[in-house]
Write a protein that holds these residues in place. Structure first.
Motif, PDB file in Angstrom:
ATOM      1  N   PRO A  34       0.754  -1.169   0.145  1.00  0.00           N
ATOM      2  CA  PRO A  34      -0.085   0.113   0.085  1.00  0.00           C
ATOM      3  C   PRO A  34       0.848   1.246   0.088  1.00  0.00           C
ATOM      4  N   VAL A  35       2.107   1.261   0.794  1.00  0.00           N
ATOM      5  CA  VAL A  35       2.783   2.287   0.699  1.00  0.00           C
ATOM      6  C   VAL A  35       3.548   2.688  -0.780  1.00  0.00           C
ATOM      7  N   TRP A  36       3.840   1.633  -1.320  1.00  0.00           N
ATOM      8  CA  TRP A  36       4.310   1.907  -2.870  1.00  0.00           C
ATOM      9  C   TRP A  36       3.192   2.173  -3.775  1.00  0.00           C
ATOM     10  N   ALA A  37       2.008   1.845  -3.406  1.00  0.00           N
ATOM     11  CA  ALA A  37       0.864   2.089  -4.165  1.00  0.00           C
ATOM     12  C   ALA A  37       0.467   3.705  -3.946  1.00  0.00           C
ATOM     13  N   GLN A  38       0.915   4.217  -3.079  1.00  0.00           N
ATOM     14  CA  GLN A  38       0.534   5.608  -2.615  1.00  0.00           C
ATOM     15  C   GLN A  38       1.857   6.568  -3.148  1.00  0.00           C
ATOM     16  N   ASP A  39       3.044   5.765  -3.292  1.00  0.00           N
ATOM     17  CA  ASP A  39       4.110   6.640  -3.812  1.00  0.00           C
ATOM     18  C   ASP A  39       4.263   6.643  -5.458  1.00  0.00           C
ATOM     19  N   LYS A  40       3.681   5.653  -5.922  1.00  0.00           N
ATOM     20  CA  LYS A  40       4.010   5.551  -7.346  1.00  0.00           C
ATOM     21  C   LYS A  40       3.069   6.407  -8.229  1.00  0.00           C
ATOM     22  N   ASP A  41       3.352   6.979  -9.374  1.00  0.00           N
ATOM     23  CA  ASP A  41       2.835   7.889  -9.932  1.00  0.00           C
ATOM     24  C   ASP A  41       1.477   7.196 -10.404  1.00  0.00           C
ATOM     25  N   ALA A  42       0.635   8.074 -10.756  1.00  0.00           N
ATOM     26  CA  ALA A  42      -0.766   7.824 -11.281  1.00  0.00           C
ATOM     27  C   ALA A  42      -0.747   6.949 -12.818  1.00  0.00           C
ATOM     28  N   PRO A  43      -1.679   6.186 -12.992  1.00  0.00           N
ATOM     29  CA  PRO A  43      -1.709   5.460 -14.351  1.00  0.00           C
ATOM     30  C   PRO A  43      -1.492   6.700 -15.318  1.00  0.00           C
ATOM     31  N   ALA A  44      -1.203   6.320 -16.611  1.00  0.00           N
ATOM     32  CA  ALA A  44      -1.340   7.347 -17.420  1.00  0.00           C
ATOM     33  C   ALA A  44      -2.566   7.607 -18.163  1.00  0.00           C
ATOM     34  N   ASP A  45      -3.673   6.672 -18.189  1.00  0.00           N
ATOM     35  CA  ASP A  45      -4.986   7.090 -18.492  1.00  0.00           C
ATOM     36  C   ASP A  45      -5.838   6.769 -17.237  1.00  0.00           C
ATOM     37  N   ILE A  46      -5.743   7.854 -16.153  1.00  0.00           N
ATOM     38  CA  ILE A  46      -6.491   7.347 -15.048  1.00  0.00           C
ATOM     39  C   ILE A  46      -8.147   7.282 -15.215  1.00  0.00           C
ATOM     40  N   ALA A  47      -8.800   7.917 -16.305  1.00  0.00           N
ATOM     41  CA  ALA A  47     -10.211   7.921 -16.666  1.00  0.00           C
ATOM     42  C   ALA A  47     -10.513   6.534 -17.218  1.00  0.00           C
ATOM     43  N   GLN A  48      -9.461   6.169 -17.935  1.00  0.00           N
ATOM     44  CA  GLN A  48      -9.839   4.642 -18.423  1.00  0.00           C
ATOM     45  C   GLN A  48      -9.730   3.674 -17.329  1.00  0.00           C
ATOM     46  N   VAL A  49      -8.865   3.856 -16.310  1.00  0.00           N
ATOM     47  CA  VAL A  49      -8.963   3.137 -15.276  1.00  0.00           C
ATOM     48  C   VAL A  49     -10.119   3.071 -14.546  1.00  0.00           C
ATOM     49  N   LEU A  50     -10.651   4.267 -14.227  1.00  0.00           N
ATOM     50  CA  LEU A  50     -11.828   4.483 -13.412  1.00  0.00           C
ATOM     51  C   LEU A  50     -13.285   3.966 -14.490  1.00  0.00           C
ATOM     52  N   LYS A  51     -13.176   3.892 -15.639  1.00  0.00           N
ATOM     53  CA  LYS A  51     -14.244   3.691 -16.485  1.00  0.00           C
ATOM     54  C   LYS A  51     -14.391   2.067 -16.483  1.00  0.00           C
ATOM     55  N   GLN A  52     -13.112   1.613 -16.483  1.00  0.00           N
ATOM     56  CA  GLN A  52     -13.161   0.032 -16.364  1.00  0.00           C
ATOM     57  C   GLN A  52     -13.550  -0.288 -15.317  1.00  0.00           C
ATOM     58  N   ALA A  53     -13.075   0.207 -13.991  1.00  0.00           N
ATOM     59  CA  ALA A  53     -13.725  -0.371 -12.872  1.00  0.00           C
ATOM     60  C   ALA A  53     -15.158   0.092 -12.555  1.00  0.00           C
ATOM     61  N   GLN A  54     -15.681   1.057 -13.168  1.00  0.00           N
ATOM     62  CA  GLN A  54     -17.239   1.416 -12.929  1.00  0.00           C
ATOM     63  C   GLN A  54     -17.939   0.137 -13.836  1.00  0.00           C
ATOM     64  N   GLY A  55     -17.299  -0.055 -14.833  1.00  0.00           N
ATOM     65  CA  GLY A  55     -17.976  -1.136 -15.767  1.00  0.00           C
ATOM     66  C   GLY A  55     -17.916  -2.503 -15.136  1.00  0.00           C
ATOM     67  N   GLN A  56     -16.956  -2.698 -14.079  1.00  0.00           N
ATOM     68  CA  GLN A  56     -17.015  -4.068 -13.544  1.00  0.00           C
ATOM     69  C   GLN A  56     -17.887  -4.017 -12.293  1.00  0.00           C
ATOM     70  N   ILE A  57     -18.224  -2.943 -11.844  1.00  0.00           N
ATOM     71  CA  ILE A  57     -18.863  -2.905 -10.637  1.00  0.00           C
ATOM     72  C   ILE A  57     -20.483  -2.858 -10.857  1.00  0.00           C
ATOM     73  N   ASP A  58     -20.702  -2.106 -11.770  1.00  0.00           N
ATOM     74  CA  ASP A  58     -22.026  -2.027 -12.556  1.00  0.00           C
ATOM     75  C   ASP A  58     -22.949  -3.449 -12.666  1.00  0.00           C
ATOM     76  N   PRO A  59     -22.273  -4.298 -13.410  1.00  0.00           N
ATOM     77  CA  PRO A  59     -22.873  -5.625 -13.445  1.00  0.00           C
ATOM     78  C   PRO A  59     -23.345  -6.217 -12.249  1.00  0.00           C
ATOM     79  N   ILE A  60     -22.444  -6.214 -11.207  1.00  0.00           N
ATOM     80  CA  ILE A  60     -22.338  -6.479 -10.133  1.00  0.00           C
ATOM     81  C   ILE A  60     -23.627  -6.122  -8.948  1.00  0.00           C
TER      82      ILE A  60
END
Length: 811
Positions: A34-60
């Protein structure tokens, strides 16, 4: 399929046991993730990551809304929950990665300051402000969305867990037809035709793969398998000799041998299965279903080897001296078949369950196989328990056997409870409560495997640290005369304790893990190692505590090393005396320990600005009960700074005289003339009158008082005394010895002789030598002394007369 939950959950957890042992070596990696997760840079396309996460949780979420209308089996619920946990973790990581960027943008906006409507800004400043504002709004909205997705995914996972628990509780109470009834077998026969049709393609494909194996390929496979088995057997025998000759005597030989035997067994079974899979697919490409089944076969074989090797290593039926657990030889020999049988039964059941899940076997067949496997496992465990407590033919034989190894009372209780559970499970299976009976058997086997694996690893860690500790202590023949072996010993003991603690935590996590949980859920159980508990404004995290302990130990060790270097190497090269060197070394140690404590607080997340409440609490404690401790501590600092007394001084305090050996934080050690040590609080040297014999000058004065008759020749006496002083080599020439005729009275002539030596500690010895010499010369010169008793009476009378004069009485 009401039996899919306990069966699949159990076998999936068996699969996780091997992974859990591997994960143990990477616990620190998981804690730091978790510490590394906070220190590392954000993904190149954060919007795509959030869109993919939203697409995964909506069907559930949609599935959960209509779960009452379209019920899902447990495997689907477990898959959905693991997906929800992955989504929650991804969203939380995205929010943590974006937070530093948002903070950076906000700080840059704060540097620009608020816009002034009255004064127009420069175009570039206005443009920069606009860009930063847009970026801040974008990052803020993305963080809020990520946190929202994380919360939704966590809630969905929790709801799925609740649904699975409810279904599991309901399934435990469900009853089917009993295995001893005709209806059970009638249903199985009726469904057999459909199950045969489902398995026909796989059977045909497997027959075709077996037909393609040429005699040469078959011989090669047989040779490879025989070679693997032979190498394993030879290596086990060779391992005994290697352990005997190259591993230090002690239990480490046995624990290391047991671990290697377990690994060799798992590798051997896995290689045999891999050889079979390679031979089957050598000349023919299998279908996807067959690839999955063969992969499952290899995985089951690895686990089967692990279980068999674990039992063989711990029983050590043919090598009693290498046995780790306390067990009689006859019991070990009676149970040597049990590990292989248990490994074969549960591995076969796991493999069959995997095949049935692939071909979608009927409920009747699944129930029948599950019931038979559970009954067989229960019977095998029961037989092993009975054989371990075998009755003997004669009472004498039974007494001799029981005296060889006594079983602790708590272990007897555990064995009896396990026996009762087995009986309950067998009754439940026969009556038709297959889910209840199966889960009891599976839980017993799971607990059995986890505890034995944890025991083996804990013993290996303890034995390794113990051998290293003994090696460290043997490095110095003076019983830890230096600080370095002591520090290494402390670190080894600490490492042993932390390693065994991690083993216990891992075993508890495996035992308490919910049924059917996947790796994501299992790793999630360790999230508290980073998140911790918040107390007020301080976040207490187990990982931070471990890091703080490491900082504290390393800080104290470094201070001790530097302190020894100062006192032993650097300070002796300066012009400081021994007392000043000891004071400087002590002050450096105090400052270093304070700094190490401050760094430890910082590692815990407690800033130095937050220590004010600690100081307030200490002030209250000082007012009630810590006054003396603080007073002595401050007095010790004053002694080290002002140096009214120092190490090596000869002091007199309350009638006790001795040399100062050490000035500690709270008290000072004084070595008395009889070699005993007196511990004096430091405040005594500040608040009381202390006589420091060696403070101003180290020279000692040797004073001798002699009373001779009135008719004695004074010049002759002076010459005798002066010659005695001059003849003694320890009496200094400067200042020169001096002889005075102090007084003449009725008792005689009073002579006072004074000389000086290098140290006050030499005075008593030199005075004794001078008295021997002077008395010998006076005896040779036929000069007598005045009787001591007469002198004492004269002195008492003189003192009384002086007192009368002082009080104004008659003369």
């Amino acid at each position: 399929m009401i039996f899919s939950l306990p069966a699949r959950a159990f076998f999936f957890r068996l699969n996780r046991l091997g992974a859990g042992l591997l994960v143990l070596a990477l616990v620190a990696l998981f804690c730091a993730a978790p510490v590394w997760a906070q220190d590392k840079d954000a993904p190149a396309d954060i919007a795509q990551v959030l869109k993919q996460a939203q697409g995964q949780i909506d069907p559930i979420k949609k599935q959960l809304e209509k779960i009452a209308d379209t019920p899902l089996d447990d495997s689907a619920l477990a898959e959905m929950r693991e997906q929800a946990l992955k989504t929650q973790s991804a969203a939380a990581d995205a929010a943590a990665a974006l937070a530093p960027k948002l903070k950076d943008v906000q700080e840059r906006l704060a540097e620009l300051g608020p816009a002034d409507a009255a004064t127009p800004e420069a175009p570039n400043i206005s443009e920069q402000r606009g860009q930063l504002g847009k970026e801040s709004s974008k990052l803020d909205s993305q963080i809020k969305l990520a946190r929202l997705i994380s919360v939704e995914a966590e809630q969905a996972a929790e709801q799925l867990s609740k649904e699975r628990r409810l279904r599991f509780q309901a399934q435990l109470g469900e009853r089917t037809t009993s295995i001893v009834s005709g209806t059970f077998w009638t249903d199985l026969t009726r469904e057999w035709t459909r199950d045969s049709i489902r398995t026909q393609p796989l059977a045909s494909e497997l027959s075709g793969m077996l037909a393609t194996i040429t005699p040469t390929l078959g011989i090669v496979m047989a040779v490879i398998i025989a070679l693997i088995i032979a190498v394993r057997l030879v290596f086990e025998e060779l391992l005994l000799k290697v352990m005997t000759h190259f591993v230090a005597p002690g239990r480490l030989r046995r624990s290391l041998y047991a671990v290697v035997v377990v690994l060799m067994s798992a590798v051997a079974f896995g290689l045999v299965a891999e050889t079979i899979r390679t031979g089957l697919t050598w000349t023919q490409d299998p279908t996807g279903t067959m690839v999955d089944i063969l992969g499952h076969f290899v995985l089951v074989s690895w686990f089967c080897g692990f279980v068999a090797g674990l039992g063989k290593a711990l029983l050590a039926a043919h090598h009693a001296s290498w046995r780790l657990i306390p067990m009689r030889d006859d019991v070990a020999l009676n149970l040597r078949w049990f590990p292989v049988a248990l490994a074969g039964i549960i591995s076969l059941g796991w493999f069959i369950q995997g095949v049935f899940a692939t071909v979608y076997a009927s409920l009747a067949l699944t129930v029948a196989v599950n019931c038979i496997i559970s009954l067989t496992t229960s019977v095998a465990i029961g037989v092993a328990m009975v054989r371990s407590r075998r009755r003997y033919a004669t009472e004498t034989d039974a007494t001799q056997r029981s005296n060889q190894m006594s079983i602790p009372g708590w272990l007897n209780v555990v064995i009896n409870l396990a026996g009762i559970a087995l009986i309950v499970s067998q009754i439940a299976l026969v009556l038709g409560y297959v889910a209840l009976g199966s889960i009891i058997v599976q839980q017993l086997v799971w607990i059995f495997l986890v505890l034995l694996s944890a025991y083996l690893l804990a013993v290996l860690i303890e034995d390794t640290c113990t051998v290293m500790l003994i090696a460290v202590k043997r490095q110095d023949g003076q019983e830890e005369a230096t600080a370095y072996p002591a520090i290494r010993s402390q670190l080894l003991v600490l490492a042993s304790g932390l390693g065994r603690l991690l083993i216990v935590l891992l075993a508890l996590a495996l035992l308490l893990a919910p049924f059917g949980g996947g790796p994501t859920e299992w790793l999630r159980n360790f999230s508290f190692l980073y998140s911790g508990v918040k107390l007020g404004e301080v976040q207490i995290r187990p990982t931070a505590i471990l890091i703080a302990l490491a900082v504290l130990v390393l800080g104290f060790a470094l201070v001790k090393i530097l302190q020894n270097w100062l006192s032993d190497q650097y300070l002796p090269t300066t012009r400081m005396d021994a007392g000043m060197r000891a004071s400087a070394s002590a002050l450096f140690g105090y400052a270093g320990y304070v700094l190490a404590g401050a760094l430890t607080l910082s590692a815990l997340g407690i800033g130095l600005e937050r220590v004010a409440w600690i100081a307030s609490a200490l002030s209250v404690g000082i007012g009630f009960g810590l006054q003396a401790i603080v007073q002595n501590f401050v007095s010790g600092l004053i002694l080290l700074a002002e140096r009214p007394v120092k190490v090596g001084d000869w002091v007199s305090l309350d009638g006790a005289e001795g040399d100062i050996r050490r000035i500690n934080v709270r008290a000072t050690e004084i070595q008395l003339w009889d070699r005993s040590t007196m511990i004096v609080p430091n405040s005594e040297f500040i608040t009381k009158v202390v006589r420091n014999v060696t403070h101003a000058s180290p020279i000692g004065r040797v004073l001798i008082r002699l009373a001779l008759p009135v008719g004695t020749d004074p010049s002759k006496v002076k010459e005798i005394i002066l010659q005695a002083y001059q003849a003694n080599e320890e009496v200094l020439d400067e200042p020169r010895p001096d002889i005075l005729l102090d007084s003449i009275d009725a008792s005689g002539l009073i002579f006072i002789a004074t000389g000086y030596v290098n140290s006050p500690r030499m005075v008593a010895r030199v005075r004794s030598a001078l008295l021997f010499d002077i008395l010998q010369h006076l005896h040779d010169a036929d000069i007598a002394l005045v009787a001591p008793a007469t002198m004492m009476l004269k002195e008492v009378a003189a003192q009384a007369q002086n007192k009368t004069h002082m009080e104004g009485g008659p003369e």
